[in-house]
Design an enzyme around this catalytic site. Structure first.
Site, PDB file in Angstrom:
ATOM      1  N   ASP A  66     -14.119   0.814   9.496  1.00 19.09           N
ATOM      2  CA  ASP A  66     -14.749   0.876   8.095  1.00 19.09           C
ATOM      3  C   ASP A  66     -14.966  -0.577   7.645  1.00 19.09           C
ATOM      4  O   ASP A  66     -14.427  -0.785   6.467  1.00 19.09           O
ATOM      5  CB  ASP A  66     -13.544   1.698   7.165  1.00 19.09           C
ATOM      6  CG  ASP A  66     -14.258   1.989   5.673  1.00 19.09           C
ATOM      7  OD1 ASP A  66     -15.336   2.099   5.507  1.00 19.09           O
ATOM      8  OD2 ASP A  66     -13.539   2.287   4.840  1.00 19.09           O
ATOM      9  N   LYS A  92       0.953  -1.290  -0.061  1.00 20.60           N
ATOM     10  CA  LYS A  92      -0.054   0.070   0.114  1.00 20.60           C
ATOM     11  C   LYS A  92       0.778   1.153   0.061  1.00 20.60           C
ATOM     12  O   LYS A  92       1.918   1.397   0.948  1.00 20.60           O
ATOM     13  CB  LYS A  92      -0.683  -0.007   1.257  1.00 20.60           C
ATOM     14  CG  LYS A  92      -2.062  -0.756   1.073  1.00 20.60           C
ATOM     15  CD  LYS A  92      -2.879  -0.369   2.348  1.00 20.60           C
ATOM     16  CE  LYS A  92      -4.146  -1.001   1.967  1.00 20.60           C
ATOM     17  NZ  LYS A  92      -5.080  -0.888   3.102  1.00 20.60           N
TER      18      LYS A  92
END
Ligand SMILES: *[C@@H]1O[C@H](CO)[C@@H](O)[C@H](O)[C@H]1NC(C)=O
Ligand SMILES: *[C@@H]1O[C@H](CO)[C@@H](O)[C@H](O)[C@H]1NC(C)=O
Ligand SMILES: *[C@@H]1O[C@H](CO)[C@@H](O)[C@H](O)[C@H]1NC(C)=O
Ligand SMILES: *[C@@H]1O[C@H](CO)[C@@H](O)[C@H](O)[C@H]1NC(C)=O
Ligand SMILES: *[C@@H]1O[C@H](CO)[C@@H](O)[C@H](O)[C@H]1NC(C)=O
Ligand SMILES: *[C@@H]1O[C@H](CO)[C@@H](O)[C@H](O)[C@H]1NC(C)=O
Ligand SMILES: *[C@@H]1O[C@H](CO)[C@@H](O)[C@H](O)[C@H]1NC(C)=O
Length: 736
Positions: free
Chosen positions: A536, A440
């Site tokens: 989330d 990432k």
């Protein structure tokens, strides 16, 4: 040695600069207006249908109080750039003001939709800016809710500083075409209207904004920008990639010779054109790219030498007494050591000097780079992390160097991209030719969280659960740290459910995935040394491995209950359709917010529908609302996914009942993640062995009713870093 170094570099750089910034003349189709008012209108834009490439680039030229101005729809266009494929527009800001006369707080929410047009909002140039003394404003697009909190209480307002005191800002997700700006009504100016009656929110060009403390007063901000703010939008030729577009030359837009096609970097395919090196102009019209006469640029690229322009290039020759070094003529120094040596001797000497200079430059640059890397490493808490890792033997966490990751991802090549998100990109990487990982790479990191980064890594690295994606390591020696995760091959649950692959997903598989994800979340909430909230939960954050075993990802995207409001400066992230309504009100993320979001995932599994749909009618926009009304009217059957309608109705009803509990408006009435996981486990066993009693033990019933939300008692450390598609916060134990 230094002056020589910088001089060579300077000459070289100024030549490049001159090429890069050369004025670009506008180009139009024959007979089309070149300007509207003061704004140049280069093709593919045009005024009138036949002057633009297609209707998407068609502008109106309208007189506003006597001055002509170009408009796209009702949005004013102030500048169009061909080389950067950008356009500057003026859009409305949102406001919230208290009017003492009527004793009301009135709102004006602005919105913008570029859907089905060549435009998208530039995430590089724009920021979400909120001005006010008690304001929480959000920007919402189809998949994001992003916003921030601004206050004037117990803080010092400073010109030019926008980090929560009178002004706050947040990053814009990549590639979005739609947004709506709106305010949280619980934060308003009712108490402070005499000094600060209004709050404002603008999605705007960050280069055109600098906070001025007077902006919080009366209507100064509004009047400074006359109610409109500059916005930078990207434009591309849709809907093909370069490769596909070249297949049909009748529609291929890079018409000029000496032009090249460049693919758009957002998710939607598209491209733009540019003139080749050494040419400038408009690549979208025939013969639009013209040779650059390098010799006539402000500084002669040959230095004092003779410059000769050629197509796309130039050549230099030197006067006697001058010598060619790196393509530039430099005078031969009159050195006492070479009084009568022939020119050749001097040249050899100079060549050696140039080589020595270049080498010294190279060494110096390398040292600088090394220092920079070390600085970043320190800034991100790398030293602390190192110390801790030494003391904790057997940790599988690794600190990667930038080179290792570059190698693994083939220099972050486009082909390795697994997904784009609001704040960065995920790449697939390969170590030692066989270990697959996901890397990432985020765009920005919040200053506040930089220092704690190493410590957070340590906490996250200790999470070890078979249904949670493992964090393998990180790279700290770059400006924005990168994270390395275990690679999970089978895509996301979102893709499995909504992917249109035509496969039937059996109820047992769905139940298995639900149970495993619930188990993972329950582990995050309760089993780890420092409880972590996910923050989330959604189906695209549940990855699937080869056997459809669930793996929850972005657990780093975890918020620990903020203990006071000041910590919630840039926050509110999450995904439409999954966001806990209570969280929207209180801005307090609790373990029950995850339970709510998980309830929505259960609904997706049951109904096969997306949690949020912009296209649907108001009634059907939100899956949870649709589900609740179906349950109320006893029409559960109607919204179940066709693939499981025929399955064990008793189990389906139990799951629906569980989902309903998870979606309770009031967090305290929702079950805990542990209870949800246990319930799903029992249902799973019932599916496998139908003789197991489908009955709750009385103890559980009691705890479901009398449940109080156990607020996780720890501090928040980092927001907004981890997430790629979502924002994040993790925790550290220390009291703050
Ligand atoms: C045009 O001028 C009038 C009078 O000067 C002013 O009230 C109005 O706001 C102006 N309109 C625009 C769009 O600037
Ligand atoms: C131009 O203006 C007309 C009338 O106001 C409007 O219907 C049309 O959509 C506008 N076209 C563009 C490209 O903005
Ligand atoms: C504010 O809203 C109220 C109610 O909608 C309306 O009556 C009033 O005129 C508005 N005031 C202003 C100044 O816009
Ligand atoms: C602001 O500071 C004062 C005095 O230090 C304190 O009494 C008050 O509670 C603070 N207000 C807020 C909102 O933190
Ligand atoms: C303003 O905020 C207060 C406190 O959150 C709330 O009680 C009140 O209802 C709000 N007023 C409006 C008009 O929304
Ligand atoms: C801030 O705004 C005031 C008046 O609006 C102006 O006089 C001042 O120069 C501005 N300050 C800065 C730093 O821009
Ligand atoms: C090329 O595009 C034109 C215009 O859209 C279309 O009419 C034509 O069929 C296309 N040709 C090919 C080979 O796809």
């Amino acid at each position: 040695m230094k002056p020589g170094c910088s001089r060579l570099l300077f000459i070289c750089l100024s030549a490049i600069w001159a090429l890069a910034t050369a004025d670009v003349p506008a180009g139009q189709r024959p007979g089309c207006p070149a300007k509207c008012g003061d704004v140049a209108i280069p093709f593919p834009f045009g005024i009138g249908k036949h002057c633009a490439l297609h209707n998407g680039f068609n502008l109106n030229c309208t007189s506003i109080n006597g001055t002509m101005k170009p408009f796209k729809w009702n949005i004013e266009v102030t500048k169009i750039s061909i080389p950067s494929s950008k356009v500057w527009m003026t859009t409305r800001m949102s406001w919230q003001c208290y009017f003492p006369a009527t004793r009301t707080t009135n709102y004006s929410d602005s919105w913008l939709s570029f859907t089905n047009s060549p435009f998208s909002i530039s995430e590089v140039d724009n920021k979400i800016i909120v001005i006010g003394c008690n304001a929480v404003a959000y920007m919402r697009s189809s998949t994001y809710v992003i916003g921030c909190y601004s206050t004037c209480t117990n803080v010092t307002l400073e010109n030019g500083k926008c980090s929560g005191a009178g002004c706050c800002q947040a990053d814009v997700p990549k590639g979005i075409q739609y947004y709506r700006g709106y305010f949280n009504e619980n934060y308003n100016t009712t108490q402070i209207w005499q000094a600060n009656p209004c709050n404002y929110m603008a999605l705007m060009d960050k280069a055109a904004f600098s906070f001025n403390t007077s902006y919080v007063k009366s209507k100064v901000f509004y009047e400074t920008y006359k109610g409109g703010v500059p916005l930078v939008a990207n434009w591309v030729i849709r809907p093909w990639t370069c490769k596909a577009a070249k297949k049909n030359m009748s529609t291929y837009a890079c018409l000029s010779s000496h032009s090249a096609c460049v693919d758009s970097t957002t998710n939607d395919p598209g491209y733009h054109c540019k003139c080749s090196n050494g040419y400038k102009g408009n690549p979208y019209i025939t013969a639009g790219c013209q040779d650059i006469d390098e010799c006539r640029e402000k500084s002669n690229p040959c230095g004092p030498g003779i410059c000769k322009n050629t197509q796309g290039k130039y050549s230099c020759s030197c006067h006697p007494g001058n010598y060619m070094a790196n393509g530039v003529c430099v005078p031969i120094p009159k050195s006492p050591h070479f009084p009568a040596v022939p020119v050749i001797g001097a040249s050899v000497g100079l060549v050696i000097i140039v080589i020595v200079i270049a080498f010294a430059c190279f060494i110096q640059e390398r040292r600088k780079l090394q220092n920079m890397k070390q600085n970043y490493f320190r800034q991100h808490g790398g030293l602390i992390l190192f110390e801790e890792m030494k003391s904790k033997q057997g940790l599988t966490f690794k600190i990667f160097s930038e080179e290792e990751l570059q190698q693994a991802t083939n220099k972050f090549s486009e082909q390795q991209v697994l997904g784009h998100g609001g704040h960065g990109t995920v790449y697939k990487g390969l170590f030692n030719r066989n270990v697959e990982v996901a890397v990432k790479r985020c765009m920005t990191i919040n200053e506040q969280h930089k220092k704690e980064f190493g410590k957070e890594m340590l906490i996250l690295s200790q999470i070890n659960h078979k249904n949670i994606v493992k964090l393998l390591g990180c790279c700290l020696e770059v400006e924005v740290p990168m994270l390395v995760y275990e690679f999970v091959p089978n895509g996301t649950l979102f893709h499995l459910i909504h992917g249109n692959h035509g496969r039937r997903i059996p109820l047992a598989t769905r139940l298995g995935i639900a149970h495993e994800s619930a188990d993972a979340l329950s582990y995050l909430h309760s089993s780890t040394s420092t409880p972590i909230l996910h923050g989330d939960v959604k189906s695209s954050n549940i990855l699937l491995d080869g056997d459809y075993k669930a793996k929850v990802s972005d657990f780093g995207a975890s918020i620990l209950a903020p203990t006071d409001e000041s910590q919630f400066v840039t926050l509110v992230q999450g995904t439409c359709g999954y966001l806990d309504p209570e969280y929207m009100q209180t801005c307090q993320l609790t373990d029950k917010s995850d339970v709510y979001s998980f309830g929505v995932v259960l609904l997706e599994l049951l109904t096969g529908k997306k949690p949020f749909s912009l296209d649907a009618s108001d009634q059907e926009k939100s899956l949870s609302m649709m589900f609740m009304s179906a349950v109320k009217e006893n029409k559960l059957q109607e919204i179940l996914d066709d693939g499981i309608k025929q399955d064990n109705m008793e189990v389906l009803e139990e799951i629906a009942e569980l989902a309903k509990q998870c979606l309770e408006m009031c967090g305290t009435n929702r079950p805990s993640m542990k209870e949800v996981a246990e319930k799903l486990d029992r249902l799973r066993k019932v599916m496998q062995h139908p003789w197991v009693q489908l009955q709750q033990d009385p103890e559980e019933n009691e705890s479901l009713l009398g449940q109080r939300s156990a607020m996780v008692n720890s501090t928040v450390v980092s927001a907004e870093y981890f997430s790629i598609e979502k924002e994040a916060v993790t925790s550290l134990g220390s009291g703050r």
